[in-house]
Write a protein that holds these residues in place. Structure first.
Motif, PDB file in Angstrom:
ATOM      1  N   PRO A  13       0.829  -1.212   0.000  1.00 57.57           N
ATOM      2  CA  PRO A  13       0.000   0.000   0.000  1.00 57.57           C
ATOM      3  C   PRO A  13       0.859   1.256   0.000  1.00 57.57           C
ATOM      4  O   PRO A  13       1.945   1.289   0.552  1.00 57.57           O
ATOM      5  N   VAL A  14       0.350   2.294  -0.648  1.00 62.59           N
ATOM      6  CA  VAL A  14       1.024   3.579  -0.648  1.00 62.59           C
ATOM      7  C   VAL A  14       0.931   4.174   0.748  1.00 62.59           C
ATOM      8  O   VAL A  14      -0.127   4.128   1.375  1.00 62.59           O
ATOM      9  N   PRO A  15       2.000   4.743   1.278  1.00 62.33           N
ATOM     10  CA  PRO A  15       1.952   5.338   2.611  1.00 62.33           C
ATOM     11  C   PRO A  15       0.834   6.367   2.716  1.00 62.33           C
ATOM     12  O   PRO A  15       0.744   7.287   1.910  1.00 62.33           O
ATOM     13  N   SER A  16      -0.035   6.194   3.741  1.00 57.09           N
ATOM     14  CA  SER A  16      -1.203   7.063   3.853  1.00 57.09           C
ATOM     15  C   SER A  16      -0.826   8.509   4.155  1.00 57.09           C
ATOM     16  O   SER A  16      -1.590   9.425   3.897  1.00 57.09           O
ATOM     17  N   GLY A  17       0.374   8.744   4.696  1.00 56.33           N
ATOM     18  CA  GLY A  17       0.771  10.086   5.037  1.00 56.33           C
ATOM     19  C   GLY A  17       1.428  10.845   3.916  1.00 56.33           C
ATOM     20  O   GLY A  17       1.804  12.005   4.092  1.00 56.33           O
ATOM     21  N   PHE A  18       1.601  10.214   2.754  1.00 53.44           N
ATOM     22  CA  PHE A  18       2.273  10.887   1.642  1.00 53.44           C
ATOM     23  C   PHE A  18       1.369  11.963   1.064  1.00 53.44           C
ATOM     24  O   PHE A  18       0.229  11.713   0.700  1.00 53.44           O
ATOM     25  N   ALA A  19       1.883  13.163   1.016  1.00 51.24           N
ATOM     26  CA  ALA A  19       1.112  14.280   0.473  1.00 51.24           C
ATOM     27  C   ALA A  19       2.048  15.198  -0.280  1.00 51.24           C
ATOM     28  O   ALA A  19       3.262  15.192  -0.052  1.00 51.24           O
ATOM     29  N   VAL A  20       1.499  15.962  -1.202  1.00 47.93           N
ATOM     30  CA  VAL A  20       2.315  16.896  -1.969  1.00 47.93           C
ATOM     31  C   VAL A  20       1.956  18.316  -1.575  1.00 47.93           C
ATOM     32  O   VAL A  20       0.815  18.616  -1.219  1.00 47.93           O
ATOM     33  N   SER A  21       2.945  19.203  -1.634  1.00 46.87           N
ATOM     34  CA  SER A  21       2.723  20.604  -1.301  1.00 46.87           C
ATOM     35  C   SER A  21       1.995  21.306  -2.440  1.00 46.87           C
ATOM     36  O   SER A  21       1.861  20.773  -3.543  1.00 46.87           O
ATOM     37  N   GLY A  22       1.554  22.524  -2.151  1.00 45.82           N
ATOM     38  CA  GLY A  22       0.894  23.297  -3.191  1.00 45.82           C
ATOM     39  C   GLY A  22       1.808  23.588  -4.356  1.00 45.82           C
ATOM     40  O   GLY A  22       1.385  23.573  -5.514  1.00 45.82           O
ATOM     41  N   ARG A  23       3.088  23.845  -4.068  1.00 46.27           N
ATOM     42  CA  ARG A  23       4.038  24.122  -5.145  1.00 46.27           C
ATOM     43  C   ARG A  23       4.270  22.879  -5.995  1.00 46.27           C
ATOM     44  O   ARG A  23       4.339  22.964  -7.222  1.00 46.27           O
ATOM     45  N   THR A  24       4.394  21.727  -5.340  1.00 47.99           N
ATOM     46  CA  THR A  24       4.578  20.489  -6.095  1.00 47.99           C
ATOM     47  C   THR A  24       3.376  20.219  -6.982  1.00 47.99           C
ATOM     48  O   THR A  24       3.516  19.803  -8.133  1.00 47.99           O
ATOM     49  N   ALA A  25       2.181  20.471  -6.459  1.00 45.14           N
ATOM     50  CA  ALA A  25       0.969  20.275  -7.259  1.00 45.14           C
ATOM     51  C   ALA A  25       0.957  21.209  -8.468  1.00 45.14           C
ATOM     52  O   ALA A  25       0.566  20.816  -9.569  1.00 45.14           O
ATOM     53  N   LEU A  26       1.412  22.456  -8.259  1.00 42.74           N
ATOM     54  CA  LEU A  26       1.475  23.407  -9.365  1.00 42.74           C
ATOM     55  C   LEU A  26       2.482  22.958 -10.417  1.00 42.74           C
ATOM     56  O   LEU A  26       2.191  22.997 -11.625  1.00 42.74           O
ATOM     57  N   LEU A  27       3.646  22.508  -9.979  1.00 43.57           N
ATOM     58  CA  LEU A  27       4.676  22.056 -10.914  1.00 43.57           C
ATOM     59  C   LEU A  27       4.211  20.814 -11.674  1.00 43.57           C
ATOM     60  O   LEU A  27       4.501  20.653 -12.861  1.00 43.57           O
ATOM     61  N   ARG A  28       3.497  19.938 -11.001  1.00 45.70           N
ATOM     62  CA  ARG A  28       2.954  18.755 -11.682  1.00 45.70           C
ATOM     63  C   ARG A  28       1.961  19.179 -12.761  1.00 45.70           C
ATOM     64  O   ARG A  28       1.950  18.616 -13.869  1.00 45.70           O
ATOM     65  N   ALA A  29       1.109  20.165 -12.451  1.00 41.90           N
ATOM     66  CA  ALA A  29       0.132  20.638 -13.441  1.00 41.90           C
ATOM     67  C   ALA A  29       0.829  21.275 -14.635  1.00 41.90           C
ATOM     68  O   ALA A  29       0.435  21.056 -15.793  1.00 41.90           O
ATOM     69  N   GLU A  30       1.881  22.060 -14.391  1.00 39.22           N
ATOM     70  CA  GLU A  30       2.625  22.672 -15.493  1.00 39.22           C
ATOM     71  C   GLU A  30       3.310  21.608 -16.342  1.00 39.22           C
ATOM     72  O   GLU A  30       3.365  21.718 -17.571  1.00 39.22           O
ATOM     73  N   THR A  31       3.826  20.577 -15.688  1.00 44.00           N
ATOM     74  CA  THR A  31       4.443  19.477 -16.420  1.00 44.00           C
ATOM     75  C   THR A  31       3.443  18.826 -17.366  1.00 44.00           C
ATOM     76  O   THR A  31       3.757  18.535 -18.525  1.00 44.00           O
ATOM     77  N   ALA A  32       2.222  18.598 -16.873  1.00 46.10           N
ATOM     78  CA  ALA A  32       1.181  17.992 -17.703  1.00 46.10           C
ATOM     79  C   ALA A  32       0.799  18.895 -18.868  1.00 46.10           C
ATOM     80  O   ALA A  32       0.557  18.426 -19.984  1.00 46.10           O
ATOM     81  N   LEU A  33       0.753  20.218 -18.635  1.00 48.09           N
ATOM     82  CA  LEU A  33       0.422  21.168 -19.697  1.00 48.09           C
ATOM     83  C   LEU A  33       1.458  21.125 -20.814  1.00 48.09           C
ATOM     84  O   LEU A  33       1.107  21.055 -22.000  1.00 48.09           O
ATOM     85  N   PHE A  34       2.726  21.177 -20.435  1.00 49.56           N
ATOM     86  CA  PHE A  34       3.777  21.158 -21.439  1.00 49.56           C
ATOM     87  C   PHE A  34       3.813  19.816 -22.176  1.00 49.56           C
ATOM     88  O   PHE A  34       4.107  19.764 -23.374  1.00 49.56           O
TER      89      PHE A  34
END
Length: 268
Positions: A13-34
């Protein structure tokens, strides 16, 4: 945002405490856009060759067919019109959709490279590295060097290089960033041991999109990069620099290499 996975029987199972920051989420979205725009660019480029060939052969056929046969002439006209419609779709839909990153607007300003390095490495470590048990090490020869360019865009490119390398790493793996600046340019090279299983394992925590990770495992044509790394290539070229992805060969590790002029200017 917490990442979880039900997985299949027997999967860790994926660790339940794993979370991403707001900046990481933004960078992931930009990666998907490009990545989306990069794929559209490839589609536009790769379809034009066959369409042009079909159009040319339609004229050849027209000269060979009986000019007095209306059915044959209608068939050839239909082929040419179909090709014209496809080319128009490429121009009005595909090319227009990727316009946001095709002409990348940069906010130029001088900034110190060393702080950018520290901030980005820590973002990757906290964003995924520690959760995956992948170590990120730095071999830096930077001191007080400055670069005239878009700091946020370059930070995003470096983040993606490191994050992609971490995504490919099994537990206990090491990702190494080697960086320096010469009289003309900033160089950043990320070395890593590619593990295709870790890259696409649904039982592990991930930051990059599943489709992007899956495509990155597929064979690439010469000089083409994995789609997910499109942001790195576009940002580097917009600064008048370059980006390269080199797969592992023999005992050598895989590398992602970024080069950006210290006095960056917009690409022509």
């Amino acid at each position: 945002m917490t990442t979880s996975s039900t997985g299949n029987a027997g999967e860790k199972p994926v660790p339940s405490g794993f979370a991403v920051s707001g900046r990481t989420a933004l960078l992931r979205a930009e990666t998907a856009l490009f990545m989306r725009d990069h794929v559209l660019s490839l589609v536009s480029h790769d379809l034009r060759g066959p369409l042009n060939a079909i159009h040319s052969w339609a004229y050849v056929l027209e000269r060979k067919l009986d000019a007095n046969d209306p059915n044959a002439q209608r068939a050839v006209t239909g082929i040419r019109n179909g090709v014209d419609q496809q080319v128009k779709l490429l121009e009005t839909i595909v090319d227009a959709t990727r316009a946001e990153t095709k002409s990348l607007v940069l906010a130029y300003a001088p900034f110190s490279l060393h702080p950018l390095l520290e901030e980005t490495v820590e973002e990757v470590r906290s964003g995924l590295g520690r959760a995956r048990g992948v170590e990120v090490t730095v071999d830096s020869q930077l001191a007080t060097e400055q670069l005239n360019g878009d700091r946020e865009r370059l930070a995003a490119a470096l983040w993606l290089m490191l994050m992609f390398a971490v995504e490919t790493g099994a537990e206990g793996a090491t990702v190494t960033l080697v960086t320096k600046a010469d009289t003309n340019a900033w160089h950043a090279s990320v070395g890593y041991e590619a593990n295709g299983t870790a890259l696409d394992d649904p039982a592990l925590p991930h930051v990059l999109e599943a489709f992007a990770r899956k495509q990155a495992r597929e064979p690439r044509e010469a000089k083409r990069i994995a789609w997910v790394l499109a942001l790195c290539k576009r940002v580097a070229e917009a600064h008048g620099g370059s980006f390269e992805q080199v797969d592992a060969t023999g005992s050598d590790t895989a590398t992602l290499a970024l080069r950006v002029p210290l006095s960056a200017t917009a690409a022509k």
